[in-house]
Design a protein around this motif. Structure first.
Motif, PDB file in Angstrom:
ATOM      1  N   GLU A  41       0.833  -1.673  -0.221  1.00 16.21           N
ATOM      2  CA  GLU A  41      -0.178  -0.212   0.107  1.00 16.21           C
ATOM      3  C   GLU A  41       1.274   1.132  -0.137  1.00 16.21           C
ATOM      4  OE1 GLU A  41      -3.302  -0.021  -0.686  1.00 16.21           O
ATOM      5  OE2 GLU A  41      -2.582  -2.499  -0.665  1.00 16.21           O
ATOM      6  N   LYS A  42       0.363   2.420  -0.239  1.00 18.64           N
ATOM      7  CA  LYS A  42       0.790   3.560  -0.574  1.00 18.64           C
ATOM      8  C   LYS A  42       0.726   4.170   0.547  1.00 18.64           C
ATOM      9  CE  LYS A  42       2.593   7.856  -2.093  1.00 18.64           C
ATOM     10  NZ  LYS A  42       2.688   7.850  -0.814  1.00 18.64           N
ATOM     11  N   ASN A  98      -7.433   3.827   6.012  1.00 13.03           N
ATOM     12  CA  ASN A  98      -6.544   2.803   6.712  1.00 13.03           C
ATOM     13  C   ASN A  98      -5.859   3.358   7.675  1.00 13.03           C
ATOM     14  OD1 ASN A  98      -7.373   1.156   3.170  1.00 13.03           O
ATOM     15  ND2 ASN A  98      -8.240   1.473   4.710  1.00 13.03           N
ATOM     16  N   THR A 116      -6.723  -4.695   3.000  1.00 19.55           N
ATOM     17  CA  THR A 116      -7.450  -3.726   3.252  1.00 19.55           C
ATOM     18  C   THR A 116      -9.327  -3.886   3.542  1.00 19.55           C
ATOM     19  OG1 THR A 116      -8.350  -2.703   0.684  1.00 19.55           O
ATOM     20  CG2 THR A 116      -5.794  -2.022   2.483  1.00 19.55           C
TER      21      THR A 116
END
Length: 329
Positions: A41-42, A98, A116
């Motif tokens: 994930e970024k 998130n 996620t």
């Protein structure tokens, strides 16, 4: 990372514990680099929850660490150590969407592949003695059924290591605030496990994932073992010996970290030694140790030792723990 690090004294009298170097990098830098590098994930923002006494230089270092990883950095203060839930709530502005949470006194070997869509994931490690840890009890389908703090009879051997994912940061913030508003404490502190237990009772689904290796930096011996394992894990992934180091008539037994402008003369260094920038080692044997920057070691044989910044140590063989600016002749 707002704690005082009392078990790591004298090293934490002058340096915040998460900034103590392990294999050439501060603990917290290794932590966030590994999370960003192994996760899919970024990472948009990294909030560092620190004590107000850490100082502007430390804050600038932390913000620079986030920037190098392509993330916005945020400094948050925990004025009084009131537990894990209280600490996380100090970063309330970052608790949205998130959220990934990690306590900054542990390192680990893991690949963070986060689903996620799940409400929450708690990372664990199998341990021989679960009675010393908070553990998770699982249902047959892999969901977490209960959180149990230091069970005296066997419930599970999956210890909670202080790494969490929450899909809904706003809901997490609400649950943490509920503990504060209702003064719900465990042993005088607000704990994240109490918030998670309430979420579980209200239908939130928690899952677990495991790390390959869990490494503690809570005291000197644990930190030296962590240094050993990180050197082993990084030996073929990082350049651990700086090109500016001068190694004269000496042997380096790898893996070791040798920092910029280190000078090693007529000595044997390693295995598992980390020597920080501008340190000089002459006519000595150094192994399984961390020596911080600008120090001098001469005519000595040391192992299983931690030397702080600007330490001068000569003419002795010993197992040491010396804070910054110490002198022993």
């Amino acid at each position: 990372m707002a704690g005082m690090g009392k078990r790591m004294r004298p090293h934490t009298l002058t340096t915040a514990k998460p900034l103590i170097p392990v294999a050439g990098k501060p603990i917290v830098q290794r932590l966030v680099e590994d999370i960003v590098a192994t996760g899919s994930e970024k990472v948009e923002e990294i909030a560092f929850i620190i004590g107000p006494s850490f100082g502007k230089e430390v804050e600038a270092q932390l913000l620079n660490t986030a920037s190098k990883l392509g993330a916005k950095g945020r400094i948050c203060y925990q004025e009084t150590p009131l537990g894990t839930a209280h600490a996380i709530l100090c970063a309330a502005e970052s608790l949205k969407g998130n959220v990934f949470i990690a306590f900054a006194d542990t390192l680990f070997d893991a690949t963070f592949s986060i689903d996620t869509s799940r409400d929450a994931i708690i990372w664990t490690q199998k341990v021989d003695d679960p009675s010393a840890f908070g553990v998770v009890k699982l249902k047959d389908n892999g969901e977490i059924e209960a959180f149990v703090e230091k069970p005296q009879s066997f419930v599970s051997d999956l210890a909670i290591i202080g790494v969490y994912y929450f899909r809904d940061g706003e809901n997490l913030r609400k649950e943490l605030q509920r503990l504060i508003d209702n003064d719900i404490k465990m042993k005088g502190e607000y704990q994240i496990t109490d918030a998670m237990e309430h979420m579980l009772q209200n239908g939130m689904k928690f899952y677990t994932d495991q790390v390959s290796e869990w490494l503690d930096c809570g005291n000197k011996d644990a930190t030296l073992y962590t240094n050993e394992r990180i050197l082993e894990l990084k030996r073929n992934k990082e350049n651990l010996i700086d090109a500016s180091a001068r190694i004269e008539n000496s042997s380096i037994i790898e893996p070791c970290y040798i920092g910029p402008n280190v000078r090693i003369v007529n000595s044997v260094v390693g295995p598992y030694a980390s020597v920080e920038a501008n340190t000089v080692i002459e006519k000595s044997i150094v192994s399984n140790s961390i020596i911080q920057c600008d120090s001098v070691v001469k005519n000595a044989c040391i192992e299983k030792s931690m030397l702080g910044k600007s330490v001068s140590y000569t003419n002795k063989s010993d197992e040491l723990s010396l804070g910054d600016f110490s002198t022993h002749i």
